[in-house]
Design a protein around this motif. Sequence first.
Motif, short mmCIF file in Angstrom:
data_model
loop_
_atom_site.label_atom_id
_atom_site.label_comp_id
_atom_site.label_asym_id
_atom_site.label_seq_id
_atom_site.Cartn_x
_atom_site.Cartn_y
_atom_site.Cartn_z
N SER A 42 0.83 -0.89 -0.02
CA SER A 42 -0.32 0.24 0.01
C SER A 42 0.91 1.33 0.44
CB SER A 42 -0.58 0.02 0.91
OG SER A 42 -0.44 0.20 2.21
N ALA A 43 1.94 1.19 0.96
CA ALA A 43 2.73 2.73 0.49
C ALA A 43 3.42 2.25 -0.72
CB ALA A 43 4.26 2.19 1.18
N ALA A 44 2.97 1.09 -1.83
CA ALA A 44 3.82 1.73 -3.31
C ALA A 44 2.86 2.52 -4.11
CB ALA A 44 3.76 0.79 -4.04
N PHE A 45 1.82 3.03 -3.71
CA PHE A 45 1.37 3.72 -4.02
C PHE A 45 0.29 5.11 -3.38
CE2 PHE A 45 -0.92 -0.03 -5.26
CZ PHE A 45 -0.57 -0.42 -6.43
N ALA A 46 1.44 5.72 -2.89
CA ALA A 46 1.83 6.97 -2.25
C ALA A 46 0.81 8.52 -2.94
CB ALA A 46 2.88 7.21 -1.14
N GLN A 47 1.68 7.92 -4.85
CA GLN A 47 1.31 9.21 -5.10
C GLN A 47 0.30 9.43 -6.82
OE1 GLN A 47 4.97 9.76 -7.46
NE2 GLN A 47 6.28 10.02 -5.71
N THR A 48 -0.19 9.66 -6.56
CA THR A 48 -1.76 9.83 -7.36
C THR A 48 -1.98 10.51 -9.15
OG1 THR A 48 -3.40 11.60 -6.18
CG2 THR A 48 -3.36 9.43 -5.60
N ALA A 49 -2.40 10.47 -9.35
CA ALA A 49 -2.08 11.28 -10.80
C ALA A 49 -4.26 11.48 -11.40
CB ALA A 49 -1.76 10.58 -12.27
N ALA A 50 -4.31 12.34 -11.95
CA ALA A 50 -5.85 12.51 -12.27
C ALA A 50 -5.67 12.73 -13.87
CB ALA A 50 -5.95 13.43 -11.32
N ALA A 51 -7.20 12.68 -14.53
CA ALA A 51 -7.22 13.16 -15.34
C ALA A 51 -8.42 13.76 -15.89
CB ALA A 51 -7.04 11.94 -16.86
N ASN A 52 -8.92 14.27 -16.35
CA ASN A 52 -10.52 14.57 -16.97
C ASN A 52 -11.57 13.83 -17.67
OD1 ASN A 52 -9.89 16.79 -15.62
ND2 ASN A 52 -9.53 18.19 -17.56
N MET A 53 -12.16 13.17 -17.13
CA MET A 53 -12.84 12.13 -18.14
C MET A 53 -14.30 13.44 -18.99
SD MET A 53 -15.53 8.96 -17.49
CE MET A 53 -14.31 8.52 -16.68
N ASP A 54 -14.31 13.43 -20.15
CA ASP A 54 -14.94 14.43 -21.40
C ASP A 54 -16.14 13.56 -21.42
OD1 ASP A 54 -13.58 16.69 -21.77
OD2 ASP A 54 -12.63 16.40 -23.23
N VAL A 55 -17.55 14.05 -20.58
CA VAL A 55 -18.66 13.89 -21.40
C VAL A 55 -19.92 15.06 -22.11
CG1 VAL A 55 -20.94 12.69 -19.65
CG2 VAL A 55 -18.43 12.16 -18.96
#
Length: 165
Positions: free
Chosen positions: A20-33
Motif C-alpha cells: 500500500s505504501a507503493a501507491f502513495a502518489q496519484t495522478a488525475a485525468a479529466n473524463m469528457d462527457v
Amino acid sequence: MTKTILATIFAATALSLTSSAAFAQTAAANMDVSMTVAAECTLATDPVAFGNQALIDVAVEVPGNMTVQCTANAPYQIQLGVGNGALATVETRFMTGVANGGLATYTVHQGLATGPIWGATLGTNTLDGTATGGADVIPFTAVLAANQSVQADTYADVLIATINY
C-alpha cells in the motif's frame, strides 16, 4: 505447525502494508462527457364531434385540446389547415355530407369560442408558444354555426394541425 501459520500470516500482513505504501502518489485525468439535444416536438389533437343535430338554430360549441410536447424552452407555432370542404377558409370551414355532398359550416377558435379563429398563416392566426418540456395542453373550441339549413346526412371534415419548431 502453528509457528508456520503465524509466520505466514505475519509475512502476508507485512507484505500488504508495504504494497500500500507503493501507491502513495496519484495522478488525475479529466473524463469528457457530452450530449447534443435536438429540438423535437410531438402534437396530438382531440377529435371534434358535434353529435346528433336536427334543426341547427343555435350555435353548438365543442371544447377540445391539443397536446404538445417539445424539447424544453423550444419556441413553436401551431397551424390549423382549412380542411377538405369545398371553398373552405379558416373563417368558414365546411363539413361535407357523405351521401348528399351538402355543407355544414363551422369554425375552430383558440381557447374559448370567443377567442381568435385558428388558422394556417404563420404569425397571423396561428398559435405561438414556448415548450415547458412536459405535455402542454392547449385548449380550443369548435363552433357549429347557428341558423344552418342542412340536409339529413352524416357530415365530416379533416383538419391538419401542424407544429413548426
